[in-house]
Write a protein that holds these residues in place. Structure first.
Motif, PDB file in Angstrom:
ATOM      1  N   UNK A  70       0.822  -1.214   0.000  1.00  0.00           N
ATOM      2  CA  UNK A  70       0.000   0.000   0.000  1.00  0.00           C
ATOM      3  C   UNK A  70       0.859   1.267   0.000  1.00  0.00           C
ATOM      4  N   UNK A  71       2.143   1.153   0.316  1.00  0.00           N
ATOM      5  CA  UNK A  71       3.026   2.313   0.217  1.00  0.00           C
ATOM      6  C   UNK A  71       3.345   2.672  -1.215  1.00  0.00           C
ATOM      7  N   UNK A 158      -0.540   5.189   6.623  1.00  0.00           N
ATOM      8  CA  UNK A 158      -0.892   4.928   8.020  1.00  0.00           C
ATOM      9  C   UNK A 158      -1.059   3.437   8.274  1.00  0.00           C
ATOM     10  N   UNK A 159      -1.447   2.701   7.225  1.00  0.00           N
ATOM     11  CA  UNK A 159      -1.697   1.263   7.360  1.00  0.00           C
ATOM     12  C   UNK A 159      -0.976   0.503   6.253  1.00  0.00           C
ATOM     13  N   UNK A 160      -0.726  -0.763   6.511  1.00  0.00           N
ATOM     14  CA  UNK A 160      -0.160  -1.667   5.517  1.00  0.00           C
ATOM     15  C   UNK A 160      -1.099  -2.850   5.334  1.00  0.00           C
ATOM     16  N   UNK A 161      -1.331  -3.242   4.089  1.00  0.00           N
ATOM     17  CA  UNK A 161      -2.208  -4.384   3.796  1.00  0.00           C
ATOM     18  C   UNK A 161      -1.408  -5.668   3.693  1.00  0.00           C
ATOM     19  N   UNK A 162      -1.947  -6.741   4.279  1.00  0.00           N
ATOM     20  CA  UNK A 162      -1.317  -8.052   4.202  1.00  0.00           C
ATOM     21  C   UNK A 162      -2.378  -9.114   3.929  1.00  0.00           C
ATOM     22  N   UNK A 180      -7.879 -15.745  -0.187  1.00  0.00           N
ATOM     23  CA  UNK A 180      -6.974 -15.045   0.712  1.00  0.00           C
ATOM     24  C   UNK A 180      -7.758 -14.394   1.838  1.00  0.00           C
ATOM     25  N   UNK A 181      -7.169 -14.331   3.019  1.00  0.00           N
ATOM     26  CA  UNK A 181      -7.708 -13.550   4.136  1.00  0.00           C
ATOM     27  C   UNK A 181      -6.857 -12.292   4.239  1.00  0.00           C
ATOM     28  N   UNK A 182      -7.503 -11.127   4.169  1.00  0.00           N
ATOM     29  CA  UNK A 182      -6.773  -9.861   4.180  1.00  0.00           C
ATOM     30  C   UNK A 182      -6.920  -9.146   5.524  1.00  0.00           C
ATOM     31  N   UNK A 183      -5.847  -8.447   5.899  1.00  0.00           N
ATOM     32  CA  UNK A 183      -5.886  -7.658   7.128  1.00  0.00           C
ATOM     33  C   UNK A 183      -4.954  -6.468   6.987  1.00  0.00           C
ATOM     34  N   UNK A 184      -5.050  -5.537   7.913  1.00  0.00           N
ATOM     35  CA  UNK A 184      -4.186  -4.357   7.920  1.00  0.00           C
ATOM     36  C   UNK A 184      -3.405  -4.309   9.230  1.00  0.00           C
ATOM     37  N   UNK A 185      -2.227  -3.688   9.162  1.00  0.00           N
ATOM     38  CA  UNK A 185      -1.520  -3.353  10.401  1.00  0.00           C
ATOM     39  C   UNK A 185      -1.134  -1.876  10.334  1.00  0.00           C
ATOM     40  N   UNK A 186      -0.777  -1.329  11.479  1.00  0.00           N
ATOM     41  CA  UNK A 186      -0.250   0.030  11.494  1.00  0.00           C
ATOM     42  C   UNK A 186       1.107   0.042  10.804  1.00  0.00           C
ATOM     43  N   UNK A 187       1.488   1.198  10.285  1.00  0.00           N
ATOM     44  CA  UNK A 187       2.790   1.338   9.651  1.00  0.00           C
ATOM     45  C   UNK A 187       3.851   1.431  10.740  1.00  0.00           C
ATOM     46  N   UNK A 188       4.848   0.547  10.691  1.00  0.00           N
ATOM     47  CA  UNK A 188       5.852   0.469  11.755  1.00  0.00           C
ATOM     48  C   UNK A 188       6.963   1.476  11.465  1.00  0.00           C
ATOM     49  N   UNK A 189       6.761   2.707  11.886  1.00  0.00           N
ATOM     50  CA  UNK A 189       7.754   3.761  11.664  1.00  0.00           C
ATOM     51  C   UNK A 189       7.956   4.531  12.961  1.00  0.00           C
ATOM     52  N   UNK A 190       9.057   5.287  13.016  1.00  0.00           N
ATOM     53  CA  UNK A 190       9.321   6.120  14.184  1.00  0.00           C
ATOM     54  C   UNK A 190       9.551   5.301  15.440  1.00  0.00           C
ATOM     55  N   UNK A 191       8.881   5.677  16.509  1.00  0.00           N
ATOM     56  CA  UNK A 191       9.093   5.035  17.800  1.00  0.00           C
ATOM     57  C   UNK A 191       8.013   4.002  18.105  1.00  0.00           C
ATOM     58  N   UNK A 192       7.325   3.534  17.089  1.00  0.00           N
ATOM     59  CA  UNK A 192       6.272   2.525  17.281  1.00  0.00           C
ATOM     60  C   UNK A 192       6.880   1.237  17.827  1.00  0.00           C
ATOM     61  N   UNK A 193       6.274   0.675  18.869  1.00  0.00           N
ATOM     62  CA  UNK A 193       6.803  -0.549  19.492  1.00  0.00           C
ATOM     63  C   UNK A 193       5.837  -1.721  19.405  1.00  0.00           C
ATOM     64  N   UNK A 198      -5.856  -4.801  12.240  1.00  0.00           N
ATOM     65  CA  UNK A 198      -7.205  -4.316  11.950  1.00  0.00           C
ATOM     66  C   UNK A 198      -7.783  -5.109  10.774  1.00  0.00           C
ATOM     67  N   UNK A 199      -9.096  -4.995  10.589  1.00  0.00           N
ATOM     68  CA  UNK A 199      -9.695  -5.451   9.333  1.00  0.00           C
ATOM     69  C   UNK A 199      -9.429  -4.368   8.286  1.00  0.00           C
ATOM     70  N   UNK A 200      -9.743  -4.648   7.026  1.00  0.00           N
ATOM     71  CA  UNK A 200      -9.491  -3.668   5.967  1.00  0.00           C
ATOM     72  C   UNK A 200     -10.359  -2.424   6.112  1.00  0.00           C
ATOM     73  N   UNK A 201     -11.540  -2.579   6.687  1.00  0.00           N
ATOM     74  CA  UNK A 201     -12.522  -1.487   6.673  1.00  0.00           C
ATOM     75  C   UNK A 201     -12.875  -0.942   8.051  1.00  0.00           C
ATOM     76  N   UNK A 202     -12.027  -1.177   9.023  1.00  0.00           N
ATOM     77  CA  UNK A 202     -12.332  -0.708  10.368  1.00  0.00           C
ATOM     78  C   UNK A 202     -11.069  -0.252  11.069  1.00  0.00           C
ATOM     79  N   UNK A 203     -11.218   0.705  11.988  1.00  0.00           N
ATOM     80  CA  UNK A 203     -10.094   1.167  12.793  1.00  0.00           C
ATOM     81  C   UNK A 203     -10.073   0.511  14.173  1.00  0.00           C
ATOM     82  N   UNK A 204     -10.944  -0.478  14.363  1.00  0.00           N
ATOM     83  CA  UNK A 204     -10.955  -1.202  15.633  1.00  0.00           C
ATOM     84  C   UNK A 204      -9.743  -2.135  15.697  1.00  0.00           C
TER      85      UNK A 204
END
Length: 258
Positions: A70-71, A158-162, A180-193, A198-204
């Motif tokens: 997605x980048x 902000x997110x990456x698709x996998x 395929x089962x798709x999901x998102x993660x936060x972008x691992x940049x900066x001081x993220x630990x 997430x699902x593709x369509x939700x911020x939960x």
């Protein structure tokens, strides 16, 4: 009296040895259980027994080539829907071609012939449309010499698709259906630990995992734990169906449905 004292000392020593042995065995058992939890990834992938291991490797390697990050493109062009390859997003097609070229070359400048060669390798003879010279993201531009330059935009998503492969089913001798089962993660940049899932369509946030270092196999414990979570909770995530067709020794995508 001395004999009794020596006897007590011997008993204490024996008891201590037994106790330390007990602790050592249980500690090793606990460590082995944790190792097994990491190494024995939970998988729910279903593959038809008629599909050979070599074909399965071809299929999964091909999907890795056409599932864009997605980048590089927006989410709509990571793996777009279509029923005919000639109606697919040309931004997706162009970026698949140029990313494959970049993977196998130290250069970022390519000729029209090189592009046509990889186009055929990825999409076969069924793709017959004339592709645009440049994509709409500015990743691919043509210079004054008629060469094509791959130049990634400066974009931090902000997110990456996998995805994980859920099943591979044989339709007939030449076609397979891949889910395929798709999901998102936060972008691992900066001081993220932490990795957040997430699902593709939700911020939960459905799952969090502390980031760990990669091992010798090129994966980390955090990668494995995220994959395990998605595999064992796939009903929470969206899925996508690909129809692939085999021609000679290669698979090509025929359609993608969500």
């Amino acid at each position: 009296m001395k004999k009794v004292f020596k006897f007590l000392i011997i008993l204490i020593l024996i008891a201590s040895i037994i106790y330390l042995g007990y602790l050592f065995i249980n500690r090793n058992h606990a460590e082995n259980v944790e190792i097994e939890k990491v190494n024995n990834m939970t998988t729910t992938k279903s593959v038809d027994s008629s599909i050979s291991g070599a074909d399965q490797d071809l299929i999964e390697d091909y999907i890795r080539k056409i599932y864009l990050g997605i980048g590089l493109v927006d989410s709509k062009d990571v793996l777009p829907e279509f029923l005919d390859i000639n109606n697919a997003s040309t931004d997706w097609i162009l970026n698949c071609i140029h990313l494959e070229l970049a993977r196998n070359s130290e250069s970022n400048i390519f000729s029209q012939d090189e592009i046509k060669k990889v186009q055929k390798e990825l999409f076969g003879d069924k793709l017959t449309i004339d592709l645009p010279v440049e994509d709409s993201y500015g990743n691919i531009v043509k210079n004054e010499e008629g060469k094509y330059i791959l130049s990634y935009r400066s974009y931090e998503p902000d997110y990456l698709n996998y995805y994980i492969v859920d099943s591979i089913k044989k339709i007939n001798d030449s076609m397979v259906e891949v889910n395929l089962i798709e999901y998102r993660t936060n972008s691992i940049i900066g001081e993220e630990t932490e990795i957040k899932v997430y699902t593709l369509n939700s911020n939960e946030i459905l799952f969090t995992q502390e980031i760990t270092d990669m091992d010798e196999e090129g994966m980390s414990e955090s990668d494995r734990n995220v994959t395990n979570f998605v595999a064992t909770n796939k009903e929470k995530f969206s899925n996508v169906k690909l129809i692939l067709e085999k021609e000679k020794d290669n698979y090509y995508v025929k359609s993608i449905e969500r």
